[in-house]
Design a protein around this motif. Structure first.
Motif, short mmCIF file in Angstrom:
data_model
loop_
_atom_site.label_atom_id
_atom_site.label_comp_id
_atom_site.label_asym_id
_atom_site.label_seq_id
_atom_site.Cartn_x
_atom_site.Cartn_y
_atom_site.Cartn_z
N LEU A 179 0.82 -1.20 0.00
CA LEU A 179 0.00 0.00 0.00
C LEU A 179 0.86 1.26 0.00
CD1 LEU A 179 -2.90 -0.98 2.42
CD2 LEU A 179 -3.01 -0.70 -0.07
N HIS A 180 1.94 1.23 0.76
CA HIS A 180 2.85 2.37 0.82
C HIS A 180 3.44 2.64 -0.56
CE1 HIS A 180 5.53 5.27 2.63
NE2 HIS A 180 6.55 4.66 2.05
N ARG A 181 3.85 1.59 -1.26
CA ARG A 181 4.42 1.73 -2.60
C ARG A 181 3.36 2.28 -3.56
NH1 ARG A 181 7.32 -3.13 -3.82
NH2 ARG A 181 5.31 -4.07 -4.25
N GLN A 182 2.13 1.82 -3.45
CA GLN A 182 1.06 2.30 -4.33
C GLN A 182 0.76 3.78 -4.08
OE1 GLN A 182 -0.22 0.64 -6.93
NE2 GLN A 182 1.29 -0.89 -6.38
N ILE A 183 0.79 4.16 -2.84
CA ILE A 183 0.56 5.57 -2.49
C ILE A 183 1.67 6.44 -3.08
CG2 ILE A 183 0.55 7.22 -0.58
CD1 ILE A 183 -0.95 5.02 1.03
N LYS A 184 2.91 5.98 -3.01
CA LYS A 184 4.04 6.72 -3.59
C LYS A 184 3.86 6.89 -5.10
CE LYS A 184 8.21 6.04 -0.93
NZ LYS A 184 9.44 5.24 -0.85
N ILE A 185 3.41 5.81 -5.77
CA ILE A 185 3.21 5.87 -7.22
C ILE A 185 2.12 6.88 -7.56
CG2 ILE A 185 2.37 4.56 -9.22
CD1 ILE A 185 3.84 2.10 -7.97
N VAL A 186 1.01 6.85 -6.84
CA VAL A 186 -0.08 7.79 -7.08
C VAL A 186 0.39 9.22 -6.81
CG1 VAL A 186 -2.34 8.56 -6.24
CG2 VAL A 186 -1.92 6.13 -6.68
N TYR A 187 1.15 9.42 -5.75
CA TYR A 187 1.66 10.75 -5.41
C TYR A 187 2.56 11.27 -6.54
CZ TYR A 187 4.22 14.42 -3.03
OH TYR A 187 4.80 15.62 -2.70
N ARG A 188 3.48 10.45 -7.00
CA ARG A 188 4.37 10.86 -8.09
C ARG A 188 3.58 11.17 -9.35
NH1 ARG A 188 8.75 6.23 -7.09
NH2 ARG A 188 9.79 7.17 -5.31
N TYR A 189 2.59 10.35 -9.65
CA TYR A 189 1.76 10.57 -10.83
C TYR A 189 1.04 11.91 -10.71
CZ TYR A 189 -2.04 10.19 -14.14
OH TYR A 189 -2.93 10.44 -15.14
N ASN A 190 0.49 12.21 -9.55
CA ASN A 190 -0.22 13.47 -9.34
C ASN A 190 0.71 14.67 -9.48
OD1 ASN A 190 -2.71 12.30 -8.99
ND2 ASN A 190 -2.56 12.21 -6.77
N ILE A 191 1.93 14.55 -8.96
CA ILE A 191 2.90 15.64 -9.08
C ILE A 191 3.23 15.86 -10.56
CG2 ILE A 191 5.29 16.33 -8.61
CD1 ILE A 191 3.44 16.62 -6.20
N ILE A 192 3.47 14.80 -11.30
CA ILE A 192 3.79 14.91 -12.73
C ILE A 192 2.60 15.51 -13.48
CG2 ILE A 192 4.25 13.60 -14.83
CD1 ILE A 192 5.92 11.68 -13.02
N ALA A 193 1.41 15.04 -13.19
CA ALA A 193 0.20 15.55 -13.85
C ALA A 193 0.01 17.03 -13.53
CB ALA A 193 -1.02 14.76 -13.42
N MET A 194 0.29 17.42 -12.29
CA MET A 194 0.13 18.81 -11.90
C MET A 194 1.13 19.68 -12.67
SD MET A 194 0.29 20.47 -8.10
CE MET A 194 2.05 20.30 -7.90
N GLU A 195 2.35 19.21 -12.83
CA GLU A 195 3.36 19.98 -13.54
C GLU A 195 3.06 20.07 -15.02
OE1 GLU A 195 7.28 18.66 -12.51
OE2 GLU A 195 7.08 19.39 -10.47
N ILE A 196 2.43 19.04 -15.59
CA ILE A 196 2.05 19.10 -16.99
C ILE A 196 1.00 20.18 -17.20
CG2 ILE A 196 0.81 17.82 -18.80
CD1 ILE A 196 2.30 15.30 -17.81
N ASN A 197 0.11 20.35 -16.25
CA ASN A 197 -0.96 21.34 -16.35
C ASN A 197 -0.47 22.75 -16.01
OD1 ASN A 197 -2.91 19.50 -17.14
ND2 ASN A 197 -3.41 18.99 -15.03
N MET A 198 0.70 22.88 -15.45
CA MET A 198 1.24 24.19 -15.11
C MET A 198 1.82 24.85 -16.36
SD MET A 198 3.17 23.30 -11.57
CE MET A 198 3.77 24.96 -11.30
N SER A 199 1.73 26.16 -16.41
CA SER A 199 2.32 26.88 -17.54
C SER A 199 3.83 26.96 -17.36
CB SER A 199 1.74 28.30 -17.60
OG SER A 199 2.27 29.09 -16.55
N ASN A 200 4.52 27.30 -18.43
CA ASN A 200 5.98 27.49 -18.36
C ASN A 200 6.31 28.57 -17.33
OD1 ASN A 200 6.38 25.63 -20.33
ND2 ASN A 200 6.83 27.11 -21.95
N PHE A 201 5.44 29.56 -17.21
CA PHE A 201 5.69 30.65 -16.29
C PHE A 201 5.58 30.19 -14.84
CE2 PHE A 201 4.02 32.43 -20.24
CZ PHE A 201 5.13 33.18 -20.63
N GLU A 202 4.60 29.35 -14.56
CA GLU A 202 4.45 28.82 -13.20
C GLU A 202 5.63 27.92 -12.84
OE1 GLU A 202 -0.38 28.63 -12.75
OE2 GLU A 202 0.61 27.19 -14.05
N ILE A 203 6.06 27.12 -13.78
CA ILE A 203 7.22 26.24 -13.54
C ILE A 203 8.47 27.08 -13.32
CG2 ILE A 203 8.71 24.50 -14.60
CD1 ILE A 203 6.13 23.42 -15.98
N ALA A 204 8.65 28.11 -14.15
CA ALA A 204 9.81 29.00 -13.99
C ALA A 204 9.76 29.72 -12.65
CB ALA A 204 9.88 29.99 -15.14
#
Length: 122
Positions: free
Chosen positions: A9-34
């Motif tokens: 379960l801990h490993r699955q939670i880590k995978i979901v967390y990483r996925y959410n972080i990546i998805a959030m960064e994809i939705n962020m603009s270049n300006f927000e990332i910068a």
């Protein structure tokens, strides 16, 4: 068995967390990332200081945004994103300065009387 399930379960939670972080960064603009990168740099040690204000060249900012040219609209959008991240980005024409927005909180306030006096002296 219980320990094995907890690890799974801990490993699955880590995978979901990483996925959410990546998805959030994809939705962020270049300006927000910068702006996040600028904020991260604000907390890092370089240039003989442990953290704090710094300056960067227009070329460095273009590289950060992945652009060949910086337009006024680009600088405006990055300035807004930086402000949302708690930073102030100041355009000094040949370079940019990054400061914490909290730097200005304790500045003295201009009173109406002082403003009236200064305006009447002209």
């Amino acid at each position: 068995m219980r320990n094995l399930l907890a690890k799974y379960l801990h490993r699955q939670i880590k995978i979901v967390y990483r996925y959410n972080i990546i998805a959030m960064e994809i939705n962020m603009s270049n300006f927000e990332i910068a702006a996040r990168q600028l904020a991260s740099l604000y907390g890092k040690s370089f240039g003989g200081k442990s953290n704090g204000r710094y300056r960067l060249s227009s070329k460095q900012l273009r590289e950060m945004l992945g652009r060949k040219r910086l337009y006024e609209n680009d600088i405006e959008q990055l300035t807004r994103a930086a402000l949302e991240a708690g930073l102030v980005l100041i355009n000094m024409d040949s370079f940019f300065v990054v400061l914490s927005a909290n730097t200005f909180v304790n500045y003295r306030r201009l009173s109406g009387e002082a403003l009236s006096v200064a305006m009447s002296e002209q």
